[in-house]
Design a protein around this motif. Structure first.
Motif, PDB file in Angstrom:
ATOM      1  N   SER A   1       0.911  -1.396   0.063  1.00 27.29           N
ATOM      2  CA  SER A   1      -0.038  -0.007   0.076  1.00 27.29           C
ATOM      3  C   SER A   1       0.885   1.268   0.095  1.00 27.29           C
ATOM      4  O   SER A   1       0.373   2.282  -0.372  1.00 27.29           O
ATOM      5  CB  SER A   1      -0.966   0.110   1.228  1.00 27.29           C
ATOM      6  N   SER A   2       2.145   1.270   0.345  1.00 25.53           N
ATOM      7  CA  SER A   2       2.997   2.118   0.414  1.00 25.53           C
ATOM      8  C   SER A   2       3.734   2.592  -1.113  1.00 25.53           C
ATOM      9  O   SER A   2       4.452   3.535  -1.341  1.00 25.53           O
ATOM     10  CB  SER A   2       4.210   2.145   1.274  1.00 25.53           C
TER      11      SER A   2
ATOM     12  N   ALA B   1       8.719   9.180  -3.439  1.00 24.32           N
ATOM     13  CA  ALA B   1       7.685   8.092  -2.532  1.00 24.32           C
ATOM     14  C   ALA B   1       8.373   7.564  -1.202  1.00 24.32           C
ATOM     15  O   ALA B   1       9.891   7.553  -1.352  1.00 24.32           O
ATOM     16  CB  ALA B   1       7.536   6.886  -3.623  1.00 24.32           C
ATOM     17  N   ASN B   2       7.687   7.274  -0.434  1.00 27.25           N
ATOM     18  CA  ASN B   2       8.320   6.713   0.724  1.00 27.25           C
ATOM     19  C   ASN B   2       7.776   5.440   1.036  1.00 27.25           C
ATOM     20  O   ASN B   2       6.595   5.127   1.417  1.00 27.25           O
ATOM     21  CB  ASN B   2       8.000   7.495   1.687  1.00 27.25           C
ATOM     22  N   LEU B   3       8.701   4.207   0.726  1.00 26.27           N
ATOM     23  CA  LEU B   3       8.002   2.807   0.933  1.00 26.27           C
ATOM     24  C   LEU B   3       8.493   2.148   2.215  1.00 26.27           C
ATOM     25  O   LEU B   3       9.543   2.473   2.782  1.00 26.27           O
ATOM     26  CB  LEU B   3       8.944   2.144  -0.303  1.00 26.27           C
ATOM     27  N   LYS B   4       7.821   1.379   2.591  1.00 27.90           N
ATOM     28  CA  LYS B   4       8.059   0.695   3.921  1.00 27.90           C
ATOM     29  C   LYS B   4       8.114  -0.914   3.704  1.00 27.90           C
ATOM     30  O   LYS B   4       7.473  -1.490   2.818  1.00 27.90           O
ATOM     31  CB  LYS B   4       6.599   0.924   4.790  1.00 27.90           C
ATOM     32  N   VAL B   5       9.033  -1.253   4.371  1.00 35.24           N
ATOM     33  CA  VAL B   5       9.512  -2.560   4.394  1.00 35.24           C
ATOM     34  C   VAL B   5       9.796  -3.417   5.901  1.00 35.24           C
ATOM     35  O   VAL B   5      10.012  -2.715   6.654  1.00 35.24           O
ATOM     36  CB  VAL B   5      11.107  -2.797   3.766  1.00 35.24           C
ATOM     37  N   THR B   6       8.855  -4.676   5.747  1.00 34.22           N
ATOM     38  CA  THR B   6       9.108  -5.126   6.986  1.00 34.22           C
ATOM     39  C   THR B   6       9.925  -6.435   7.054  1.00 34.22           C
ATOM     40  O   THR B   6       9.951  -6.987   5.901  1.00 34.22           O
ATOM     41  CB  THR B   6       7.588  -5.575   7.656  1.00 34.22           C
TER      42      THR B   6
END
Length: 515
Positions: free
Chosen positions: A64-65, A96-101
């Protein structure tokens, strides 16, 4: 709240952003997910950039990011070294600011394409333009929504744009009271710039920088009623006075067309501190308000300021269906019905669903509900406004008024032993043994018998919910295809007629078809 986004600010972006990673750049070590560059740079002409990552555990992107203009592959992987590709079509200036888990921990990767070019635009052009583009807009402060985080509306005559976050004079955002720091007020002319994004259909310029601020030549210092500072008139109506500061020539007043029927100007004064006095009629309906505009001029340009005048209204008693059909607004409604269930998502324990014969709605955080001791099954009264959450109607800004009838769950045997009392309500569950009235005839009102296997109870009327009268009491049984053998849970009081014990009042709480 001003916590919805994490937006990185890139100042003095150099050609490095256009060419990708430099050979000598050190890897970024953030916990268990190591990225070989501090950002991902894409050429403004489009293309693909590959980035090496090293993970100690399996990892995945929060998809979603990832914005629609960016392609990331793969979006998940296992422990060890991986290569992730980032691709985009040609574009000059977006981020863009992406999120990684990874291993239960989340970190961010910034993606930058091209230099952040600023485009001077009207509000209409911003609304029609693409997301992620940075715009410079000049307009008037129309409304301030949140002073703490700097959320407000700008209007340039071509349209309106929501400003979600304003940087202070040091370029900082967050909980910084930037509105007060800049001295921004409704009516000021302002030039700002910031990136556009769309959130749930709302166009926003986010974390804007104030380029220029021209203070309005007119300002509303206060509103008073009978020399008491307030913006609210009583139900009975009366006069309210606006006290102004005006550095222009003359003062003109505009009242919204939909408020002219109840609000008008009665007098005005000029001088160092001009005033305008309004008169409001008695309010026969719900709460109402109007935002009036004050104008002045310096001979070449008009300046404005605004004030909102509100008036208390009578509480409008309605059924649930009428409440649901009403528009979202400040009118206050009164509902009486059965507490059908608690809204457990509200950790404050102040929310519940209320139902009458016409329908069911959520009452969201009614003040005093928890303290009242009201429980599921009770007949209660609550007042509040018609609100909505994501287009779902609900009562908001509510106050719990009373438990009209405290309802006690009871067995059929115990109900039969209770004294007659039309003011004491019980909840009784049983299986339908007959759908005929005490005279042995079929009926439209749901006069029927229920049993617990040993005891039988006559129910004088099975209605769809509290408050049903006349024809609204008819056909509940037929409309819901209820048959002998089905289970009913009824709310009502005990009475006796010609020696026959009856459950009267007839509020159906629930039914269950036999399998």
């Amino acid at each position: 709240m001003k916590l919805r986004y994490f937006l990185s600010m890139f100042v003095a972006i150099t050609a490095l952003f256009l060419t990708g990673c430099q050979s000598g750049e050190e890897a970024i070590y953030l916990g268990n997910f190591k990225v070989a560059t501090s950002y991902v740079a894409l050429d403004k002409n489009g293309g693909t950039t590959n980035v090496e990552v090293n993970a100690s555990e399996s990892w995945s992107f929060d998809t979603s990011s990832i914005p629609s203009w960016l392609t990331v592959s793969p979006t998940s992987g296992s422990a060890g070294q991986s290569t992730i590709s980032f691709s985009a079509d040609a574009y000059a200036g977006r981020t863009a600011n992406l999120k990684v888990t990874c291993g239960g921990r989340t970190q961010e990767i910034n993606v930058i394409q091209g230099l952040a070019e600023v485009s001077t635009a009207t509000c209409a052009e911003v609304n029609a333009g693409p997301d992620a583009k940075t715009y410079r807009v000049t307009g008037v402060v129309k409304k301030i929504a949140n002073t703490e985080y700097g959320n407000w509306y700008i209007d340039d005559g071509t349209g309106e744009v929501y400003i979600y976050g304003t940087l202070d004079k040091n370029g900082k955002d967050g909980k910084n009271n930037s509105i007060a720091a800049w001295g921004i007020e409704v009516g000021d002319e302002i030039t700002i710039e910031g990136p556009k994004q769309t959130y749930n259909g709302t166009v926003e310029l986010v974390n804007v920088t104030v380029v220029k601020l021209n203070k309005s030549l007119i300002k509303v210092d206060s509103l008073t009623v009978a020399d008491v500072k307030t913006s609210e008139l009583p139900v009975e109506g009366g006069e309210i006075t606006a006290h102004l500061t005006c550095k222009g020539t003359g003062v003109a007043v505009e009242i919204p067309s939909d408020a002219k029927e109840w609000l008008g100007v009665t007098s005005s004064t000029v001088g160092a501190t001009p005033t305008v006095t309004f008169y409001a009629k008695k309010n026969e309906g719900g709460n109402r308000e109007a935002t009036v505009t004050f104008k002045t001029t310096d001979g070449s340009k008009d300046y404005t300021s605004q004030a909102t005048i509100s008036q208390k209204g009578a509480i409008v008693a309605v059924n649930v269906a009428q409440f649901l059909a009403a528009e979202v607004g400040t009118t206050v409604y009164r509902l009486t019905g059965v507490v059908m269930e608690l809204y457990t998502s509200d950790k404050q324990g102040q929310s519940f669903y209320i139902q009458d014969y016409s329908g069911k709605t959520l009452v969201y955080r009614a003040a005093g509900f928890k303290e009242s001791g009201a429980k599921v099954g009770d007949v209660v009264t609550v007042v509040g406004q018609r609100g909505a959450y994501k287009d779902t109607p609900q009562m908001v800004s509510g106050t719990f008024e009373e438990i009209k009838y405290a309802v006690t769950p009871i067995s059929i045997a115990d109900f039969l032993a209770k004294p007659d009392n039309k003011n004491v309500y019980y909840m009784v569950t049983g299986t339908i043994s007959s759908l005929k009235g005490s005279n042995g005839k079929d009926n439209d009102y749901g006069n029927l018998y229920i049993t617990d296997g040993t005891n039988e109870l006559y129910v004088y009327g099975c209605y769809s919910g509290y408050g049903a009268t006349g024809n609204d009491r008819k056909f509940f049984i037929a409309d819901n295809n209820i048959k002998v053998g089905d289970e009913l849970t009824m709310i009502g009081y005990k009475d006796t007629y010609n020696g026959l014990v009856e459950l009267c009042g007839g509020i159906n709480f629930s039914f269950k078809h036999a399998e």
